[in-house]
Scaffold this active site. Sequence first.
Site, PDB file in Angstrom:
ATOM      1  N   GLU A 101      26.698 -43.796  29.105  1.00  0.00           N
ATOM      2  CA  GLU A 101      27.580 -44.868  29.324  1.00  0.00           C
ATOM      3  C   GLU A 101      27.655 -44.730  31.107  1.00  0.00           C
ATOM      4  OE1 GLU A 101      31.112 -44.561  27.087  1.00  0.00           O
ATOM      5  OE2 GLU A 101      29.933 -44.859  25.260  1.00  0.00           O
ATOM      6  N   HIS A 128      41.899 -38.805  27.812  1.00  0.00           N
ATOM      7  CA  HIS A 128      41.267 -38.466  28.875  1.00  0.00           C
ATOM      8  C   HIS A 128      41.429 -37.039  29.308  1.00  0.00           C
ATOM      9  CE1 HIS A 128      41.089 -42.701  29.540  1.00  0.00           C
ATOM     10  NE2 HIS A 128      39.955 -42.609  30.323  1.00  0.00           N
ATOM     11  N   TYR A 180      34.371 -38.207  20.284  1.00  0.00           N
ATOM     12  CA  TYR A 180      34.530 -38.365  18.561  1.00  0.00           C
ATOM     13  C   TYR A 180      33.783 -39.096  17.955  1.00  0.00           C
ATOM     14  CZ  TYR A 180      38.706 -35.605  20.262  1.00  0.00           C
ATOM     15  OH  TYR A 180      39.538 -34.574  20.924  1.00  0.00           O
ATOM     16  N   PRO A 181      33.829 -40.380  18.422  1.00  0.00           N
ATOM     17  CA  PRO A 181      32.886 -41.299  17.563  1.00  0.00           C
ATOM     18  C   PRO A 181      31.503 -40.775  17.092  1.00  0.00           C
ATOM     19  CG  PRO A 181      33.577 -42.512  19.402  1.00  0.00           C
ATOM     20  CD  PRO A 181      34.089 -41.140  19.686  1.00  0.00           C
ATOM     21  N   LEU A 194      27.497 -49.225  24.658  1.00  0.00           N
ATOM     22  CA  LEU A 194      28.804 -48.513  24.687  1.00  0.00           C
ATOM     23  C   LEU A 194      29.051 -48.194  23.345  1.00  0.00           C
ATOM     24  CD1 LEU A 194      31.971 -49.766  26.549  1.00  0.00           C
ATOM     25  CD2 LEU A 194      31.818 -47.723  25.071  1.00  0.00           C
ATOM     26  N   ALA A 195      28.541 -47.257  22.775  1.00  0.00           N
ATOM     27  CA  ALA A 195      28.262 -46.466  21.572  1.00  0.00           C
ATOM     28  C   ALA A 195      28.119 -45.144  21.250  1.00  0.00           C
ATOM     29  CB  ALA A 195      27.627 -47.360  20.570  1.00  0.00           C
ATOM     30  N   GLU A 196      29.030 -44.317  21.272  1.00  0.00           N
ATOM     31  CA  GLU A 196      28.733 -42.928  21.075  1.00  0.00           C
ATOM     32  C   GLU A 196      27.818 -42.239  19.967  1.00  0.00           C
ATOM     33  OE1 GLU A 196      31.740 -44.344  21.874  1.00  0.00           O
ATOM     34  OE2 GLU A 196      32.047 -44.128  23.897  1.00  0.00           O
ATOM     35  N   GLN A 233      31.350 -39.753  28.315  1.00  0.00           N
ATOM     36  CA  GLN A 233      32.326 -40.202  29.358  1.00  0.00           C
ATOM     37  C   GLN A 233      33.502 -39.252  29.521  1.00  0.00           C
ATOM     38  OE1 GLN A 233      33.570 -44.399  30.622  1.00  0.00           O
ATOM     39  NE2 GLN A 233      31.459 -43.867  31.540  1.00  0.00           N
ATOM     40  N   PHE A 234      34.287 -39.252  28.420  1.00  0.00           N
ATOM     41  CA  PHE A 234      35.334 -38.015  28.545  1.00  0.00           C
ATOM     42  C   PHE A 234      35.259 -37.430  26.934  1.00  0.00           C
ATOM     43  CE2 PHE A 234      36.589 -40.927  31.916  1.00  0.00           C
ATOM     44  CZ  PHE A 234      37.525 -40.087  32.649  1.00  0.00           C
ATOM     45  N   PHE A 252      35.983 -39.473  23.810  1.00  0.00           N
ATOM     46  CA  PHE A 252      35.131 -40.470  23.474  1.00  0.00           C
ATOM     47  C   PHE A 252      33.796 -40.057  22.874  1.00  0.00           C
ATOM     48  CE2 PHE A 252      37.602 -42.500  27.394  1.00  0.00           C
ATOM     49  CZ  PHE A 252      38.714 -42.494  26.386  1.00  0.00           C
TER      50      PHE A 252
HETATM   51  C1  LIG Z   1      35.232 -44.845  22.577  1.00  0.00           C
HETATM   52  C2  LIG Z   1      35.403 -45.162  23.962  1.00  0.00           C
HETATM   53  N1  LIG Z   1      34.190 -44.805  24.814  1.00  0.00           N
HETATM   54  C3  LIG Z   1      34.275 -44.700  26.129  1.00  0.00           C
HETATM   55  C4  LIG Z   1      35.545 -45.255  26.677  1.00  0.00           C
HETATM   56  C5  LIG Z   1      35.483 -45.219  28.474  1.00  0.00           C
HETATM   57  N2  LIG Z   1      35.557 -46.585  28.977  1.00  0.00           N
HETATM   58  C6  LIG Z   1      36.595 -46.949  29.042  1.00  0.00           C
HETATM   59  S1  LIG Z   1      36.709 -48.531  29.618  1.00  0.00           S
HETATM   60  C7  LIG Z   1      35.005 -48.766  29.274  1.00  0.00           C
HETATM   61  C8  LIG Z   1      34.222 -49.952  29.523  1.00  0.00           C
HETATM   62  C9  LIG Z   1      34.837 -50.821  28.648  1.00  0.00           C
HETATM   63  O1  LIG Z   1      34.157 -52.139  28.824  1.00  0.00           O
HETATM   64  P1  LIG Z   1      34.534 -53.546  28.154  1.00  0.00           P
HETATM   65  O2  LIG Z   1      34.714 -53.144  26.813  1.00  0.00           O
HETATM   66  O3  LIG Z   1      33.418 -54.670  28.387  1.00  0.00           O
HETATM   67  O4  LIG Z   1      35.962 -53.764  28.602  1.00  0.00           O
HETATM   68  P2  LIG Z   1      36.341 -54.152  29.967  1.00  0.00           P
HETATM   69  O5  LIG Z   1      36.494 -52.815  30.802  1.00  0.00           O
HETATM   70  O6  LIG Z   1      35.147 -54.987  30.640  1.00  0.00           O
HETATM   71  O7  LIG Z   1      37.804 -54.748  29.938  1.00  0.00           O
HETATM   72  C10 LIG Z   1      34.560 -47.568  29.058  1.00  0.00           C
HETATM   73  C11 LIG Z   1      33.063 -47.286  28.839  1.00  0.00           C
HETATM   74  C12 LIG Z   1      36.497 -45.598  26.041  1.00  0.00           C
HETATM   75  N3  LIG Z   1      37.779 -45.756  26.552  1.00  0.00           N
HETATM   76  N4  LIG Z   1      36.619 -45.432  24.863  1.00  0.00           N
END
Ligand SMILES: Cc1ncc(C[n+]2csc(CCOP(=O)(O)OP(=O)(O)O)c2C)c(N)n1
Lengths: 334, 334, 381, 381
Positions: free
Chosen positions: A34, A134, A93-94, A63-65, A87-88, A91
């Site tokens: 990501e 985090h 865990y999925p 966005l899907a681990e 990313q962290f 994250f």
């Molecule tokens: C399971 C998971 N993976 C990664 C992250 C890290 N992360 C936080 S916000 C984000 C982007 C989210 O995008 P979106 O769903 O479009 O929401 P927006 O930030 O645009 O409100 C990511 C990758 C997370 N919080 N949870």
Amino acid sequence: MTTVAVKPATMAQALTRALRDAMAADPSVHVMGEDVGALGGVFRVTDGLAKEFGETRCTDTPLAEAGILGTAVGMAMYGLRPVVEMQFDAFAYPAFEQLISHVSRMRNRTRGRMPLPITVRVPYGGGIGGVEHHSDSSEAYYMATPGLHVVTPATVADAYGLLRRSIASDDPVVFLEPKRLYWSKDSWNPEHPTDVEPIGRAVVRRTGRSATLITYGPSVPVCLEAAEAGQAEGWDLEVVDLRSLVPFDDETVCASVRRTGRAVVVHESGGFGGPGGEIAARVTERCFHHLEAPVLRVAGFDIPYPPPMLERHHLPGVDRILDAVARLQWEAEG
Amino acid sequence: MTTVAVKPATMAQALTRALRDAMAADPSVHVMGEDVGALGGVFRVTDGLAKEFGETRCTDTPLAEAGILGTAVGMAMYGLRPVVEMQFDAFAYPAFEQLISHVSRMRNRTRGRMPLPITVRVPYGGGIGGVEHHSDSSEAYYMATPGLHVVTPATVADAYGLLRRSIASDDPVVFLEPKRLYWSKDSWNPEHPTDVEPIGRAVVRRTGRSATLITYGPSVPVCLEAAEAGQAEGWDLEVVDLRSLVPFDDETVCASVRRTGRAVVVHESGGFGGPGGEIAARVTERCFHHLEAPVLRVAGFDIPYPPPMLERHHLPGVDRILDAVARLQWEAEG
Amino acid sequence: MTVMEQRGAYRPSPPPAWQPRTDPAPLLPDERPYRVLGTEAAAKADPELLRRLYTQLVRGRRYNAQATALTKQGRLAVYPSSTGQEACEVAAALALQERDWLFPSYRDTLAVIARGVDPVEALTLLRGDWHTGYDPHAHRVAPLSTPLATQLPHAVGLAHAARLKGDDVVALAMVGDGGTSEGDFHEALNFAAVWQAPVVFLVQNNGFAISVPLAKQTAAPSLAHKAVGYGMPGRLVDGNDAAAVHEVLSDAVRHAREGGGPTLVEAVTYRIEAHTNADDATRYRGDAEVDAWRDHDPILLLERELTDRGLLDEDIVRRAREDAETMAADLRDRMNRDPELDPMDLFDQVYAETTGQLREQRAMLRAELEAAQNDQREGGH
Amino acid sequence: MTVMEQRGAYRPSPPPAWQPRTDPAPLLPDERPYRVLGTEAAAKADPELLRRLYTQLVRGRRYNAQATALTKQGRLAVYPSSTGQEACEVAAALALQERDWLFPSYRDTLAVIARGVDPVEALTLLRGDWHTGYDPHAHRVAPLSTPLATQLPHAVGLAHAARLKGDDVVALAMVGDGGTSEGDFHEALNFAAVWQAPVVFLVQNNGFAISVPLAKQTAAPSLAHKAVGYGMPGRLVDGNDAAAVHEVLSDAVRHAREGGGPTLVEAVTYRIEAHTNADDATRYRGDAEVDAWRDHDPILLLERELTDRGLLDEDIVRRAREDAETMAADLRDRMNRDPELDPMDLFDQVYAETTGQLREQRAMLRAELEAAQNDQREGGH
Ligand SMILES: Cc1ncc(C[n+]2csc(CCOP(=O)(O)OP(=O)(O)O)c2C)c(N)n1
Ligand SMILES: Cc1ncc(C[n+]2csc(CCOP(=O)(O)OP(=O)(O)O)c2C)c(N)n1
Ligand SMILES: [Mg+2]
Ligand SMILES: [Mg+2]
């Protein structure tokens, strides 16, 4: 350490360089995750890679681990060498099922016919003021999973060397990057990066005779600091940096403990069921008659990782380490 | 044990009865999972519940473990007490993120305002000839996760009592059911099931003076057998059944080890990073000067769970346990 | 900023960035499952192909029967029969080129052997002597996947990698109706569509996930309708019509090969046997339903078509049966031999280079086994 | 069995069990995002509602600005601003009844305060003094969810439980465009549809998941098209049109309340600010795109409509601003006070009954803190 070319670099820069050099050296190395493309990752570790190698070599995924790791499995089946960024820590865990049920077992399942040379980079640990989810330290989960290597650097040079070794490994490696060391600096020459020993070798970071601090990753600098501070209290502490939790370097660790007769395991991860239990148990099994005191553990509390404003109470610090050293039954010596 | 009503029951039957009694006693108890309805679960533990309580109290869910646990979280938020069945140990992994990131932390996250009284039933361990992914022992993952209770019965009576206690608990409980003990029998009266002590109490299943076998779940009968066999070789072995890995009953375990001075931890789960490391470490921390020998571990190998035809080599058996006992430095005694 | 401060005139307009990324209409599946046999479309079908399918169906059914028999003799740990689903199994294998890859789920042994894997090696997992018996690279068949839907992202990644390398390779991944509920199904299809990976997803909707009927699995109009949510075409096909499944899959494979991206195919079929030999299907379904499906049997459908068109003579039928019997006899014979097992294998492929820790454990087991052997030799306990 | 042995005549027929479970046509979203402001539909909108939305939008934007300022002063660990998305945030809260539940994602602080949660308590997670500041039961607002899409199954479970208990409660769950790629999104929607749970899913498609644009996230015609794959209606709405979002959500909530089951709503909007204060948006997008969206600002759109219809006088504008300033000043003041923290809290709610192990650790920390205090008192290190 004073040649002209050598200038301070951060651990993050060394990691970037390792990725770059690995990609340049081997076209089968693909970075994916990501925000690893244009953004260069939230910690900028993949900075510039998409530009230099193109988006198909350094790919922003959906966005899907589980999908990231699962597709990496397929890519590795076809001969690529994916380097996945989570990313962290929390994250990742999925992707747990893919990691446990497939990544760790595919080689064994197929009697070596289908190895999976995947590196999973996981920024881990606290100390950066991160909000919930985090700052996890999840190394215990990975350690308990046969088939994975679990590697974590504590220095700038190791960050480079161990990541190169991990990417080159024909086995899956969970590469744990201590978040709060990303900005730690050291003099290091990116043009002539020193290679490190193969994965699986611990290193004595500081020699000492009173007791051994066994540690890794983010706790290495803390232990070194504790060792310095300990001098004032009359202790000459040895510090062993494990560098890899799997394979575990019994030889280096036990040699040190046999010398000193006392040991404290130090890590941020929760104590109960954490890496320290395994380490203490195996050291005790192997060095029982050399031990003047039980191997003690200084670890995070057995609680969910605290909010930023309270995390300093949770993280093993110098005082807590020295308190543990003080409990190593010194009277028994005399 | 010879009153008229008492007749042999299997552990599976006791579990079914516990679910039934819990559902009858408390309308907020809901059973959910894959095939728990008409089929009664692949191990028939939920047999008859859908019929007796209706499909909304015992619900066949879509096939998605994260969805099962995730919706259970929401149900618990609204005051229900979900009892989730994971079909096999390895099929709980897709729900890992929900378990770690939410189930274990919601109470703490909300300062106690939003407790999650969820019981996650997980059939675990091998010895039933299951093909890959059907014989995992994943207790190390759960132990390393603060906020969860981790409970596992070894007897028919405990199966009933501990499951009732788990469902009644206001905290999430991972309830590990030893697959190969499902069909183990004991005389037990379903009409007057004995209550057991609160979660968190180990029990001495056999007293002895030579050494303590510390164990749980599927390895309890094996240890008892080993203790019997050990008599022939002159050992009088004590067997402690932990019953719950979290909370851990230091008191009972340490009292035993202090008495015997020697201990072996026995479990099926892989040794490295497994429960035995924690147990050995904490026993050593607390009983160091009572120990005549290091606490040893007899565990599964550090390999992916073997295929059915080879699993007998992997599982800790009587001989391997007695071999470990023999290594407890007996000469040191004399 | 209020309206009084805004620059330029206000023009109500749709949100600037928005536009449909694909036209949904062509992605939607037909209203009813596509069929060939017994319809006009059958006239176009290649007789050779139909005969080949027939022979494979007969062989497949015989294999299922033999494997089920082997469970009763204790020669298999478990067997999930695909009886009634042979058309999907066989068509999946036949729709692929040799260089393509198959990603089977645990029920798809028939597809695996139809791809050329040795029938005994295909059973290793279910026999229990190892987790996978065949070399996945030899026939480009991934290991049978037990954790449901987890093989789908693998197929996507492999197809994507092949495309990146410029290789003309398509991956076909199989999953059950139950498996579509898993998150991995969703993530795999999404990655495939975003990457336009050359992959075909075949959902065998056999009505049940163990005991759970489709109505408790989804409320979607059909499983094929899920495709539109990923921006890929969804196809609905009668899964017992071997010619139809073969045609739809072949089209999807061709589409993928030509760079058109992934397709989701739902094949409507039925699991005639219990979930596995260990299952008791009477707990959750009645005979009437099963009987209705027996009348819609894939072998019957194809036989009838071939007979009507004079393409099936006694000779072909006899040869198909003989072929199947030979395979079954060979399978029985070889499965009745105990496999040779070396417990030391447990340690040797956990890592590329066996760790010191595992070498220690290996040595311990070897010592134990030798001690046991000595005991035996000496007549000891 | 060959055709020669079959009972009865062969009747080619569709697969026996198959029938569409729902009619797909009504589930499909409109071709373009639904709009109210600046269109004829606006005439039907309740002026009172429009004014209420207006006041809330102004307040919301001010909150975002204030919170962002607080990050610069080090008073917040991080803040993900919803500037540009206020219409979605506010409409989500206003579409619900008091007894309903809101499941926000980490960006949805505005929706949380619009529901009545104290503005300071809503920031606890982001300030870093605890993980959640408010009592979820007090306002029926779940904790802000950081792991993406994980809150969606919670909403489904809660709505389902309420329905089982006979309570008239709807759950509204919020997620981003990026979050729709997660497996939990899929599983939650599927459970909701199968259970016909009274839940509304609101996807705020703001164009980005941090740096990743929608085109790399999905190839679907729209995110609303995903609904058909679950058998629920999908609605597409202009997310910057507060009246439209409110109407669509209110319809969906009503539909759920009446037993009609779940709805998926995609609101097309845009994230005007960087992902959070820690992000550098220049790395992945240009100004032109942002500017285009500034012209489609939710406050502008609503202001123009109100002005055109003579529903907005200077008085309302002034009061809205004053209200917002008062809120901001209060927020600033209270956030500038250091929160009171007790490290002992770390141990007290891990379990209902604190374990012996945690009591030991608690005691250790207390001793350490006391020692440190004594050291300090004595001027020691
Ligand atoms: C399971 C998971 N993976 C990664 C992250 C890290 N992360 C936080 S916000 C984000 C982007 C989210 O995008 P979106 O769903 O479009 O929401 P927006 O930030 O645009 O409100 C990511 C990758 C997370 N919080 N949870
Ligand atoms: C992740 C996961 N969860 C649960 C199981 C247990 N399980 C094995 S088969 C099965 C049902 C599968 O149904 P379906 O996908 O329709 O395939 P079919 O059996 O009909 O071929 C279940 C629940 C599993 N193998 N993997
Ligand atoms: Mg099925
Ligand atoms: Mg977004």
